[in-house]
Design a protein around this motif. Structure first.
Motif, short mmCIF file in Angstrom:
data_model
loop_
_atom_site.label_atom_id
_atom_site.label_comp_id
_atom_site.label_asym_id
_atom_site.label_seq_id
_atom_site.Cartn_x
_atom_site.Cartn_y
_atom_site.Cartn_z
N ALA A 158 -51.18 34.57 65.29
CA ALA A 158 -50.94 33.18 65.68
C ALA A 158 -50.65 32.28 64.49
O ALA A 158 -50.29 31.11 64.68
CB ALA A 158 -52.14 32.63 66.44
N LEU A 159 -50.75 32.79 63.27
CA LEU A 159 -50.65 31.93 62.08
C LEU A 159 -49.33 32.06 61.34
O LEU A 159 -49.22 31.63 60.20
CB LEU A 159 -51.81 32.25 61.12
N GLY A 160 -48.32 32.63 61.96
CA GLY A 160 -47.01 32.72 61.32
C GLY A 160 -46.79 34.06 60.65
O GLY A 160 -47.73 34.72 60.21
N GLU A 161 -45.52 34.45 60.54
CA GLU A 161 -45.18 35.79 60.07
C GLU A 161 -45.61 36.05 58.63
O GLU A 161 -46.17 37.10 58.32
CB GLU A 161 -43.66 36.00 60.20
N ALA A 162 -45.33 35.10 57.72
CA ALA A 162 -45.68 35.31 56.31
C ALA A 162 -47.19 35.44 56.14
O ALA A 162 -47.68 36.34 55.44
CB ALA A 162 -45.14 34.16 55.46
N LYS A 163 -47.95 34.55 56.76
CA LYS A 163 -49.41 34.60 56.66
C LYS A 163 -49.95 35.84 57.37
O LYS A 163 -50.94 36.44 56.93
CB LYS A 163 -50.01 33.32 57.24
N LYS A 164 -49.31 36.21 58.47
CA LYS A 164 -49.76 37.38 59.24
C LYS A 164 -49.76 38.63 58.37
O LYS A 164 -50.70 39.43 58.42
CB LYS A 164 -48.83 37.57 60.44
N ARG A 165 -48.70 38.83 57.58
CA ARG A 165 -48.63 40.03 56.73
C ARG A 165 -49.78 40.07 55.73
O ARG A 165 -50.37 41.13 55.50
CB ARG A 165 -47.28 40.07 56.01
N LYS A 166 -50.09 38.94 55.14
CA LYS A 166 -51.19 38.89 54.17
C LYS A 166 -52.53 39.16 54.84
O LYS A 166 -53.38 39.88 54.31
CB LYS A 166 -51.21 37.52 53.47
N LEU A 167 -52.72 38.57 56.01
CA LEU A 167 -53.98 38.76 56.74
C LEU A 167 -54.14 40.22 57.18
O LEU A 167 -55.25 40.77 57.14
CB LEU A 167 -54.03 37.84 57.95
N GLU A 168 -53.06 40.83 57.59
CA GLU A 168 -53.13 42.22 58.03
C GLU A 168 -53.45 43.17 56.87
O GLU A 168 -54.11 44.19 57.07
CB GLU A 168 -51.83 42.63 58.71
N ARG A 169 -52.98 42.82 55.67
CA ARG A 169 -53.33 43.63 54.50
C ARG A 169 -54.84 43.55 54.24
O ARG A 169 -55.48 44.57 53.94
CB ARG A 169 -52.55 43.16 53.27
N SER A 170 -55.40 42.36 54.38
CA SER A 170 -56.85 42.21 54.20
C SER A 170 -57.60 42.97 55.29
O SER A 170 -58.63 43.61 55.02
CB SER A 170 -57.23 40.73 54.24
N LEU A 171 -57.10 42.91 56.50
CA LEU A 171 -57.73 43.62 57.61
C LEU A 171 -57.68 45.13 57.38
O LEU A 171 -58.65 45.85 57.67
CB LEU A 171 -57.05 43.25 58.93
N ASP A 172 -56.58 45.62 56.85
CA ASP A 172 -56.47 47.05 56.54
C ASP A 172 -57.51 47.48 55.50
O ASP A 172 -58.09 48.56 55.60
CB ASP A 172 -55.06 47.38 56.04
N LYS A 173 -57.73 46.61 54.52
CA LYS A 173 -58.75 46.91 53.51
C LYS A 173 -60.14 47.01 54.15
O LYS A 173 -60.94 47.88 53.81
CB LYS A 173 -58.76 45.82 52.42
N LEU A 174 -60.42 46.10 55.09
CA LEU A 174 -61.69 46.13 55.80
C LEU A 174 -61.84 47.43 56.59
O LEU A 174 -62.91 48.06 56.57
CB LEU A 174 -61.79 44.92 56.73
N LYS A 175 -60.79 47.83 57.26
CA LYS A 175 -60.84 49.05 58.07
C LYS A 175 -61.08 50.29 57.20
O LYS A 175 -61.85 51.18 57.57
CB LYS A 175 -59.54 49.21 58.86
N VAL A 176 -60.44 50.33 56.03
CA VAL A 176 -60.64 51.46 55.11
C VAL A 176 -62.10 51.50 54.65
O VAL A 176 -62.73 52.57 54.61
CB VAL A 176 -59.69 51.36 53.90
N SER A 177 -62.66 50.34 54.33
CA SER A 177 -64.06 50.28 53.89
C SER A 177 -65.01 50.75 54.99
O SER A 177 -65.97 51.48 54.72
CB SER A 177 -64.43 48.84 53.48
N MET A 178 -64.71 50.36 56.22
CA MET A 178 -65.56 50.78 57.33
C MET A 178 -65.37 52.27 57.66
O MET A 178 -66.28 52.91 58.17
CB MET A 178 -65.30 49.91 58.55
N ASP A 179 -64.19 52.79 57.38
CA ASP A 179 -63.98 54.25 57.52
C ASP A 179 -64.84 55.00 56.51
O ASP A 179 -65.44 56.04 56.83
CB ASP A 179 -62.51 54.59 57.30
N VAL A 180 -64.89 54.48 55.29
CA VAL A 180 -65.73 55.10 54.25
C VAL A 180 -67.20 55.04 54.67
O VAL A 180 -67.95 56.01 54.51
CB VAL A 180 -65.52 54.39 52.89
#
Length: 264
Positions: A158-180
């Motif tokens: 909901a926050l725009g395409e440019a911001k969305k990509r940055k937020l999704e990168r942070s979310l991916d980092k969170l998911k990797v940490s929780m996988d560990v």
């Protein structure tokens, strides 16, 4: 002789009169032509002026219309952001509280079985009595997915395409940490996982409990990174979302939040 003279005179007078009329007609013709030329030039100038005025008016109308469209789109986007904010931010804050109050104490005490149940056990996200649940079509998700991954993903969109990509990168980092963290809970070696060499290096040489703590801290940093980006440029009408400080005695919990039932 007299008739000849009269005839001659008449002919001379008539001839003279005809020649005079021809000259007069030619003069009027020249004047009429000159007038027509001036009228034509005036009409051409008037047409040019009218065309210029029309083009200027059309351009001004186009600019005004475009500005109005931009304002309408901006207002629409702002309303979409507000709706997403009030719907998903409370859930993200609930997930943030769960991350601090629900996970960290279990990690610190190395209560792996309870941590597995609380964070990774999948349950239905359907409401009680749902037709989907009755026919086995309901989605099965973990508490991490329900409280953090889902609302963070939807709010990012909901926050725009440019911001969305940055937020999704942070979310991916969170998911990797929780996988560990899940690997640690299950007693698996991170070094033998499918993680990238860069991610594996973060946990190299650490004991099981230390890996779990490190994974939690990396997840905390990813959440803070996500919230910092989401807060940047947020409307002044909306309250910024607090992150997780390193010193948890300064952590601000969400006082009232909706009871999550999973369906977004």
């Amino acid at each position: 002789m007299l008739g000849f003279l009269v005839g001659y005179g008449d002919e001379g007078v008539l001839g003279h009169s005809v020649q005079g009329d021809n000259r007069t007609g030619q003069c009027w013709q020249r004047r009429r032509t000159s007038l027509n030329v001036r009228l034509s030039m005036g009409s051409h100038d008037s047409d040019s002026l009218n065309r210029r005025q029309f083009l200027i008016a059309a351009m001004a109308f186009g600019v005004a219309t475009r500005m109005q469209e931009v304002e309408m789109v901006s207002a629409k986007d702002l309303m979409s952001v507000k709706r997403a904010y009030f719907r998903y931010v409370p859930r993200i804050e609930a997930g943030r509280d769960f991350f601090v109050d629900g996970l960290l104490p279990l990690i610190e005490t190395e209560n792996w079985s309870e941590l597995k149940r609380v964070a990774y056990q999948v349950t239905s996200d359907a409401r009680s009595g749902s037709v989907k649940a009755e026919y086995g079509l309901d989605r099965k998700v973990s508490e991490l997915q329900r409280l953090l991954f889902d609302p963070m993903s939807i709010w990012a969109q909901a926050l725009g395409e440019a911001k969305k990509r940055k937020l999704e990168r942070s979310l991916d980092k969170l998911k990797v940490s929780m996988d560990v963290l899940e690997m640690t809970v299950d007693g698996k070696e991170v070094s033998k996982s499918r993680l990238s060499d860069e991610d594996k290096a973060l946990y190299q040489g650490l004991a099981r409990g230390e890996i779990a703590i490190a994974a939690w801290k990396n997840g905390r940093d990813a959440i803070n990174e996500y919230l910092d980006e989401a807060n940047a440029g947020l409307s002044r009408e909306l309250r910024k979302v607090s992150g997780i400080p390193e010193q948890l005695n300064g952590y601000q919990r969400r006082e009232s939040r909706p009871v999550p039932y999973g369906t977004f």
